[in-house]
Write a protein that holds these residues in place. Structure first.
Motif, PDB file in Angstrom:
ATOM      1  N   SER A  56       0.846  -1.199   0.000  1.00 45.74           N
ATOM      2  CA  SER A  56       0.000   0.000   0.000  1.00 45.74           C
ATOM      3  C   SER A  56       0.877   1.244   0.000  1.00 45.74           C
ATOM      4  CB  SER A  56      -0.911   0.023   1.234  1.00 45.74           C
ATOM      5  OG  SER A  56      -1.638  -1.188   1.357  1.00 45.74           O
ATOM      6  N   VAL A  57       0.250   2.386  -0.276  1.00 47.63           N
ATOM      7  CA  VAL A  57       0.962   3.668  -0.284  1.00 47.63           C
ATOM      8  C   VAL A  57       0.179   4.692   0.536  1.00 47.63           C
ATOM      9  CG1 VAL A  57       1.967   5.504  -1.698  1.00 47.63           C
ATOM     10  CG2 VAL A  57       1.768   3.195  -2.634  1.00 47.63           C
ATOM     11  N   PHE A  58       0.881   5.373   1.439  1.00 50.49           N
ATOM     12  CA  PHE A  58       0.311   6.509   2.150  1.00 50.49           C
ATOM     13  C   PHE A  58       0.823   7.778   1.469  1.00 50.49           C
ATOM     14  CE2 PHE A  58       0.743   3.728   6.180  1.00 50.49           C
ATOM     15  CZ  PHE A  58      -0.457   3.083   5.904  1.00 50.49           C
ATOM     16  N   MET A  59      -0.101   8.638   1.035  1.00 52.11           N
ATOM     17  CA  MET A  59       0.269   9.919   0.428  1.00 52.11           C
ATOM     18  C   MET A  59       0.164  10.997   1.508  1.00 52.11           C
ATOM     19  SD  MET A  59      -1.761   9.443  -3.226  1.00 52.11           S
ATOM     20  CE  MET A  59      -0.927  10.819  -4.052  1.00 52.11           C
ATOM     21  N   LEU A  60       1.318  11.550   1.900  1.00 51.24           N
ATOM     22  CA  LEU A  60       1.371  12.478   3.028  1.00 51.24           C
ATOM     23  C   LEU A  60       1.570  13.918   2.593  1.00 51.24           C
ATOM     24  CD1 LEU A  60       3.785  10.478   5.399  1.00 51.24           C
ATOM     25  CD2 LEU A  60       1.334  10.142   5.033  1.00 51.24           C
ATOM     26  N   ASP A  61       1.057  14.853   3.418  1.00 53.68           N
ATOM     27  CA  ASP A  61       1.296  16.271   3.163  1.00 53.68           C
ATOM     28  C   ASP A  61       2.634  16.687   3.767  1.00 53.68           C
ATOM     29  OD1 ASP A  61       0.917  16.591   5.889  1.00 53.68           O
ATOM     30  OD2 ASP A  61      -1.044  17.548   5.717  1.00 53.68           O
ATOM     31  N   GLU A  62       2.928  17.998   3.760  1.00 54.70           N
ATOM     32  CA  GLU A  62       4.226  18.480   4.241  1.00 54.70           C
ATOM     33  C   GLU A  62       4.417  18.280   5.742  1.00 54.70           C
ATOM     34  OE1 GLU A  62       1.253  21.844   4.241  1.00 54.70           O
ATOM     35  OE2 GLU A  62       1.895  20.282   2.823  1.00 54.70           O
ATOM     36  N   ASN A  63       3.337  17.981   6.452  1.00 54.54           N
ATOM     37  CA  ASN A  63       3.412  17.721   7.892  1.00 54.54           C
ATOM     38  C   ASN A  63       3.402  16.233   8.220  1.00 54.54           C
ATOM     39  OD1 ASN A  63       3.352  20.541   8.636  1.00 54.54           O
ATOM     40  ND2 ASN A  63       1.172  20.531   8.117  1.00 54.54           N
ATOM     41  N   ILE A  66      -1.796  12.128   6.738  1.00 55.05           N
ATOM     42  CA  ILE A  66      -2.743  11.675   5.717  1.00 55.05           C
ATOM     43  C   ILE A  66      -3.999  12.525   5.868  1.00 55.05           C
ATOM     44  CG2 ILE A  66      -4.145   9.742   4.887  1.00 55.05           C
ATOM     45  CD1 ILE A  66      -2.074   7.857   6.157  1.00 55.05           C
ATOM     46  N   LYS A  67      -4.321  13.292   4.833  1.00 57.96           N
ATOM     47  CA  LYS A  67      -5.448  14.218   4.928  1.00 57.96           C
ATOM     48  C   LYS A  67      -6.803  13.521   4.831  1.00 57.96           C
ATOM     49  CE  LYS A  67      -3.779  18.376   5.544  1.00 57.96           C
ATOM     50  NZ  LYS A  67      -4.127  19.131   6.761  1.00 57.96           N
ATOM     51  N   SER A  68      -6.880  12.469   4.031  1.00 57.43           N
ATOM     52  CA  SER A  68      -8.155  11.767   3.875  1.00 57.43           C
ATOM     53  C   SER A  68      -7.903  10.319   3.475  1.00 57.43           C
ATOM     54  CB  SER A  68      -9.021  12.449   2.801  1.00 57.43           C
ATOM     55  OG  SER A  68      -8.489  12.215   1.508  1.00 57.43           O
ATOM     56  N   LYS A  69      -8.950   9.497   3.562  1.00 52.25           N
ATOM     57  CA  LYS A  69      -8.846   8.084   3.183  1.00 52.25           C
ATOM     58  C   LYS A  69      -8.472   7.923   1.717  1.00 52.25           C
ATOM     59  CE  LYS A  69     -12.094   6.242   6.619  1.00 52.25           C
ATOM     60  NZ  LYS A  69     -13.372   5.532   6.823  1.00 52.25           N
ATOM     61  N   GLU A  70      -8.795   8.935   0.908  1.00 51.87           N
ATOM     62  CA  GLU A  70      -8.459   8.873  -0.514  1.00 51.87           C
ATOM     63  C   GLU A  70      -6.954   8.832  -0.739  1.00 51.87           C
ATOM     64  OE1 GLU A  70     -10.333  12.345  -2.064  1.00 51.87           O
ATOM     65  OE2 GLU A  70     -12.302  11.398  -2.253  1.00 51.87           O
ATOM     66  N   LYS A  81      -6.980   9.881  -6.361  1.00 53.42           N
ATOM     67  CA  LYS A  81      -7.940  10.767  -7.015  1.00 53.42           C
ATOM     68  C   LYS A  81      -7.282  11.564  -8.142  1.00 53.42           C
ATOM     69  CE  LYS A  81     -11.673  13.959  -5.800  1.00 53.42           C
ATOM     70  NZ  LYS A  81     -12.315  14.726  -4.690  1.00 53.42           N
ATOM     71  N   CYS A  82      -6.007  11.933  -7.934  1.00 55.87           N
ATOM     72  CA  CYS A  82      -5.266  12.705  -8.943  1.00 55.87           C
ATOM     73  C   CYS A  82      -4.765  11.820 -10.079  1.00 55.87           C
ATOM     74  CB  CYS A  82      -4.091  13.429  -8.285  1.00 55.87           C
ATOM     75  SG  CYS A  82      -2.898  12.301  -7.518  1.00 55.87           S
ATOM     76  N   GLY A  83      -4.773  10.497  -9.873  1.00 54.97           N
ATOM     77  CA  GLY A  83      -4.337   9.558 -10.901  1.00 54.97           C
ATOM     78  C   GLY A  83      -2.840   9.319 -10.961  1.00 54.97           C
ATOM     79  N   SER A  84      -2.084   9.951 -10.068  1.00 55.26           N
ATOM     80  CA  SER A  84      -0.625   9.834 -10.131  1.00 55.26           C
ATOM     81  C   SER A  84      -0.089   8.554  -9.502  1.00 55.26           C
ATOM     82  CB  SER A  84       0.031  11.045  -9.461  1.00 55.26           C
ATOM     83  OG  SER A  84      -0.288  11.081  -8.076  1.00 55.26           O
ATOM     84  N   VAL A  85      -0.897   7.915  -8.644  1.00 54.26           N
ATOM     85  CA  VAL A  85      -0.485   6.669  -8.005  1.00 54.26           C
ATOM     86  C   VAL A  85      -1.544   5.608  -8.288  1.00 54.26           C
ATOM     87  CG1 VAL A  85       0.106   5.516  -5.838  1.00 54.26           C
ATOM     88  CG2 VAL A  85       0.719   7.918  -6.173  1.00 54.26           C
ATOM     89  N   GLN A  86      -1.123   4.491  -8.879  1.00 57.47           N
ATOM     90  CA  GLN A  86      -2.070   3.433  -9.227  1.00 57.47           C
ATOM     91  C   GLN A  86      -1.516   2.067  -8.832  1.00 57.47           C
ATOM     92  OE1 GLN A  86      -3.482   3.370 -13.260  1.00 57.47           O
ATOM     93  NE2 GLN A  86      -4.877   1.672 -12.892  1.00 57.47           N
ATOM     94  N   HIS A  87      -2.271   1.374  -7.996  1.00 52.41           N
ATOM     95  CA  HIS A  87      -1.942   0.010  -7.572  1.00 52.41           C
ATOM     96  C   HIS A  87      -2.435  -0.942  -8.646  1.00 52.41           C
ATOM     97  CE1 HIS A  87      -1.562  -3.562  -5.143  1.00 52.41           C
ATOM     98  NE2 HIS A  87      -1.299  -2.887  -4.031  1.00 52.41           N
ATOM     99  N   MET A  88      -1.586  -1.889  -9.058  1.00 53.51           N
ATOM    100  CA  MET A  88      -1.937  -2.758 -10.178  1.00 53.51           C
ATOM    101  C   MET A  88      -2.667  -4.034  -9.767  1.00 53.51           C
ATOM    102  SD  MET A  88      -0.966  -0.729 -12.404  1.00 53.51           S
ATOM    103  CE  MET A  88      -1.292  -1.670 -13.895  1.00 53.51           C
TER     104      MET A  88
END
Length: 201
Positions: A56-63, A66-70, A81-88
C-alpha cells in the motif's frame, strides 16, 4: 545500472535522472518453506505457508499527515484521485518469481500538497491466521524507469522481522524541488493497515 541500497540510505531520483516522470515500484517476497512433520512429510518435502501480503501507499502532506482516506492507495482503493499513483492489483500468495505487487507512480502528476509517498506492506488477517514476517523471505522493493524499462534501484529487506505484521519499506519524498528515495525497512507489530496509517493521522 541498478543501485543496491542499504537500510537508511538515500538517493536522488530526479537529479541523477533528468526528465524522470513515470516509475514502477515493484515489491516482492517469498513464503518461507515449512518443514513438514510426520512420516509423509519426509517423503513429500516441505510446504509453503499461504501468506497474503498487501502493498500500500500513504500519500502524506508536508506535515507527514494523511489528509483523507483517498490518500491511502491499497487493494480497496487502487488509484489516487489525482491519478498519479495506481496500484496494479492484489497478489494473494506471494508465489512466483519477480514482483508480487506493482504500483505505478507518475512523479510529474503528484499534487503539490503531497510531499511524501510511504510504501508499506502488511499481512492480511495476520492475527487471525497467526502469521508474521518471520514467515516471509527474499522481500524487496525496486524502482523502474517506465520510459526505458530499466531498474534504477533495489532495496533487499534482509533483517529478521519475526513477530512483525507490517513493514514500512521505503519513502519517495520531495526535497528542494527534487524527488528522493530512502530505504526504510522498519517492522511494525500493528494488526493491520488501518493501525499502521494511524502513525500519520
Amino acid at each position: 545500472m541498478s543501485i543496491n541500497l542499504q537500510k537508511g540510505q538515500r538517493i536522488s531520483l530526479t537529479k541523477d535522472n533528468p526528465g524522470l516522470k513515470k516509475t514502477m515500484v515493484g515489491l516482492g517476497w517469498d513464503p518461507v518453506k515449512q518443514k513438514s512433520k510426520g512420516l509423509l512429510g519426509g517423503l513429500f518435502g516441505g510446504s509453503q505457508a499461504q501468506v497474503d501480503c498487501d502493498a500500500s501507499v500513504f500519500m502524506l502532506d508536508e506535515n507527514d499527515k494523511i489528509k483523507s482516506k483517498e490518500n491511502i492507495i491499497y487493494f480497496g482503493n487502487l488509484k489516487s484521485k489525482c491519478g498519479s499513483v495506481q496500484h496494479m492489483g492484489d497478489n494473494l500468495t506471494g508465489s512466483g518469481d519477480g514482483d508480487d505487487e506493482q504500483i505505478m507512480v507518475d512523479l510529474s502528476g503528484i499534487p503539490q500538497n503531497i510531499a511524501k509517498l510511504v510504501f508499506v506492506v502488511n499481512i492480511y488477517a495476520a492475527a487471525e491466521r497467526k502469521q508474521h514476517f518471520g514467515m516471509i523471505e527474499n522481500a524487496f522493493i525496486r524502482l523502474v524507469n517506465v520510459t526505458d524499462n530499466k531498474e534504477m534501484l533495489r532495496f533487499n529487506l534482509t533483517e529478521e522481522y519475526s513477530g512483525k505484521t507490517g513493514l514500512y519499506v521505503a519513502e519517495i519524498y520531495r526535497n528542494n524541488g527534487e524527488w528522493k528515495f530512502i530505504a526504510v525497512g522498519e517492522g511494525d507489530a500493528s494488526a493491520g493497515l488501518n493501525e499502521m496509517s494511524k502513525k500519520y493521522q
